[in-house]
Design a protein around this motif. Structure first.
Motif, PDB file in Angstrom:
ATOM      1  N   ALA A  38      -4.794  -8.703  15.987  1.00 33.16           N
ATOM      2  CA  ALA A  38      -5.925  -7.619  15.274  1.00 33.16           C
ATOM      3  C   ALA A  38      -7.317  -8.168  15.222  1.00 33.16           C
ATOM      4  N   GLU A  39      -8.265  -7.416  14.880  1.00 33.76           N
ATOM      5  CA  GLU A  39      -9.537  -7.992  14.843  1.00 33.76           C
ATOM      6  C   GLU A  39      -9.824  -9.186  14.152  1.00 33.76           C
ATOM      7  N   ARG A  40      -9.158  -9.080  12.836  1.00 28.38           N
ATOM      8  CA  ARG A  40      -9.151 -10.270  12.097  1.00 28.38           C
ATOM      9  C   ARG A  40      -7.723 -10.444  11.657  1.00 28.38           C
ATOM     10  N   GLU A  41      -7.297 -11.772  11.432  1.00 27.73           N
ATOM     11  CA  GLU A  41      -5.749 -11.879  11.065  1.00 27.73           C
ATOM     12  C   GLU A  41      -5.673 -13.184  10.598  1.00 27.73           C
ATOM     13  N   VAL A  42      -4.526 -13.655   9.930  1.00 30.86           N
ATOM     14  CA  VAL A  42      -4.239 -15.091   9.241  1.00 30.86           C
ATOM     15  C   VAL A  42      -2.895 -15.353  10.226  1.00 30.86           C
ATOM     16  N   VAL A  43      -2.991 -16.772  10.683  1.00 32.63           N
ATOM     17  CA  VAL A  43      -1.664 -17.227  11.479  1.00 32.63           C
ATOM     18  C   VAL A  43      -1.379 -18.260  10.426  1.00 32.63           C
ATOM     19  N   VAL A  44      -0.074 -18.420  10.136  1.00 33.20           N
ATOM     20  CA  VAL A  44       0.343 -19.606   9.496  1.00 33.20           C
ATOM     21  C   VAL A  44       1.609 -20.223  10.258  1.00 33.20           C
ATOM     22  N   VAL A  45       1.234 -21.470  10.562  1.00 31.24           N
ATOM     23  CA  VAL A  45       1.986 -22.315  11.634  1.00 31.24           C
ATOM     24  C   VAL A  45       2.727 -23.143  10.727  1.00 31.24           C
ATOM     25  N   TYR A  46       4.066 -23.284  10.526  1.00 30.06           N
ATOM     26  CA  TYR A  46       5.029 -23.970   9.431  1.00 30.06           C
ATOM     27  C   TYR A  46       6.132 -24.486  10.225  1.00 30.06           C
ATOM     28  N   SER A  47       6.841 -25.340   9.512  1.00 27.23           N
ATOM     29  CA  SER A  47       8.160 -26.202   9.906  1.00 27.23           C
ATOM     30  C   SER A  47       9.168 -26.070   8.705  1.00 27.23           C
ATOM     31  N   ASN A  71       7.046 -20.393  13.135  1.00 30.52           N
ATOM     32  CA  ASN A  71       7.773 -21.300  12.905  1.00 30.52           C
ATOM     33  C   ASN A  71       8.275 -22.329  13.932  1.00 30.52           C
ATOM     34  N   ALA A  72       7.461 -23.358  13.935  1.00 29.86           N
ATOM     35  CA  ALA A  72       7.584 -24.329  14.803  1.00 29.86           C
ATOM     36  C   ALA A  72       8.519 -25.457  14.571  1.00 29.86           C
ATOM     37  N   PRO A  78      13.110 -19.192   7.620  1.00 31.90           N
ATOM     38  CA  PRO A  78      12.478 -17.694   7.157  1.00 31.90           C
ATOM     39  C   PRO A  78      11.281 -17.650   6.627  1.00 31.90           C
ATOM     40  N   ALA A  79      10.399 -16.546   6.959  1.00 28.90           N
ATOM     41  CA  ALA A  79       9.351 -16.204   6.509  1.00 28.90           C
ATOM     42  C   ALA A  79       9.577 -15.222   5.163  1.00 28.90           C
ATOM     43  N   PRO A  80       8.590 -14.830   4.624  1.00 31.10           N
ATOM     44  CA  PRO A  80       8.873 -13.732   3.357  1.00 31.10           C
ATOM     45  C   PRO A  80       9.404 -12.548   3.974  1.00 31.10           C
ATOM     46  N   ALA A  81       9.908 -11.902   2.891  1.00 28.43           N
ATOM     47  CA  ALA A  81      10.392 -10.476   3.358  1.00 28.43           C
ATOM     48  C   ALA A  81       9.190  -9.777   3.931  1.00 28.43           C
ATOM     49  N   GLY A  82       9.569  -9.040   5.171  1.00 27.82           N
ATOM     50  CA  GLY A  82       8.532  -7.957   5.789  1.00 27.82           C
ATOM     51  C   GLY A  82       7.648  -8.988   7.050  1.00 27.82           C
ATOM     52  N   ALA A  85       9.274 -14.169  11.727  1.00 27.26           N
ATOM     53  CA  ALA A  85       8.657 -15.346  12.148  1.00 27.26           C
ATOM     54  C   ALA A  85       8.910 -15.395  13.893  1.00 27.26           C
ATOM     55  N   TRP A  86       7.888 -15.977  14.407  1.00 24.92           N
ATOM     56  CA  TRP A  86       8.138 -16.622  15.877  1.00 24.92           C
ATOM     57  C   TRP A  86       8.598 -17.886  15.987  1.00 24.92           C
ATOM     58  N   ASP A  87       9.484 -18.300  16.512  1.00 22.24           N
ATOM     59  CA  ASP A  87      10.317 -19.495  16.486  1.00 22.24           C
ATOM     60  C   ASP A  87      10.812 -19.806  17.897  1.00 22.24           C
ATOM     61  N   GLY A  88      11.260 -20.801  18.068  1.00 18.30           N
ATOM     62  CA  GLY A  88      11.613 -21.306  19.299  1.00 18.30           C
ATOM     63  C   GLY A  88      10.740 -22.533  19.856  1.00 18.30           C
ATOM     64  N   GLU A  89      11.125 -22.597  21.419  1.00 15.77           N
ATOM     65  CA  GLU A  89      10.224 -23.667  21.901  1.00 15.77           C
ATOM     66  C   GLU A  89       8.764 -23.033  22.290  1.00 15.77           C
TER      67      GLU A  89
END
Length: 127
Positions: A38-47, A71-72, A78-82, A85-89
């Motif tokens: 998106a033009e502007r977005e938020v990315v949350v990287v978590y474990s 999800n690293a 899990p991420a919040p409902a809706g 999460a992108w996960d894996g290697e």
């Protein structure tokens, strides 16, 4: 009367109040990812070992911006409902290419480039 902040302003204040030194470099492009930017977005990287991220997710989701959950480190959390999460290697490789120093890391991205970064434990306090 209690002063209320606009959701995007709250997010920017949250990102600006960092107890950790981000190693993620501002101005860099995001590494390859599976979502349409998106033009502007938020990315949350978590474990899996971040603990309760409820307050952080609430602040990020209240921003009104598209939110991407990464999800690293190989243990599905899990991420919040809706949110899916992108996960894996590939997700872990994404985090390492960013040089994430601590989980969770929140990135404010504009035009595919990192505009702001916040790393560390979120306490729910903006001040």
């Amino acid at each position: 009367m209690r002063l209320r902040r606009a959701p995007l302003l709250t997010l920017l204040l949250t990102l600006g109040v960092s107890a950790a030194d981000a190693r993620v470099r501002l101005g860099e492009s995001l590494p390859a990812h599976p979502w349409t930017a998106a033009e502007r977005e938020v990315v949350v990287v978590y474990s899996h070992d971040c603990g309760d991220l409820g307050d952080l997710w609430d602040a990020v989701l209240a921003s009104g911006l598209p939110v991407r959950a990464v999800n690293a480190e190989g243990i599905q959390t899990p991420a919040p409902a809706g949110l899916r999460a992108w996960d894996g290697e590939a997700a872990t490789a994404f985090a390492r290419k960013l040089r994430v120093g601590a989980y969770p890391t929140v990135l404010l991205v504009q035009g595919g480039r990192i505009l702001n970064a916040w790393e560390g434990t979120f306490t729910g306090q903006l001040e």
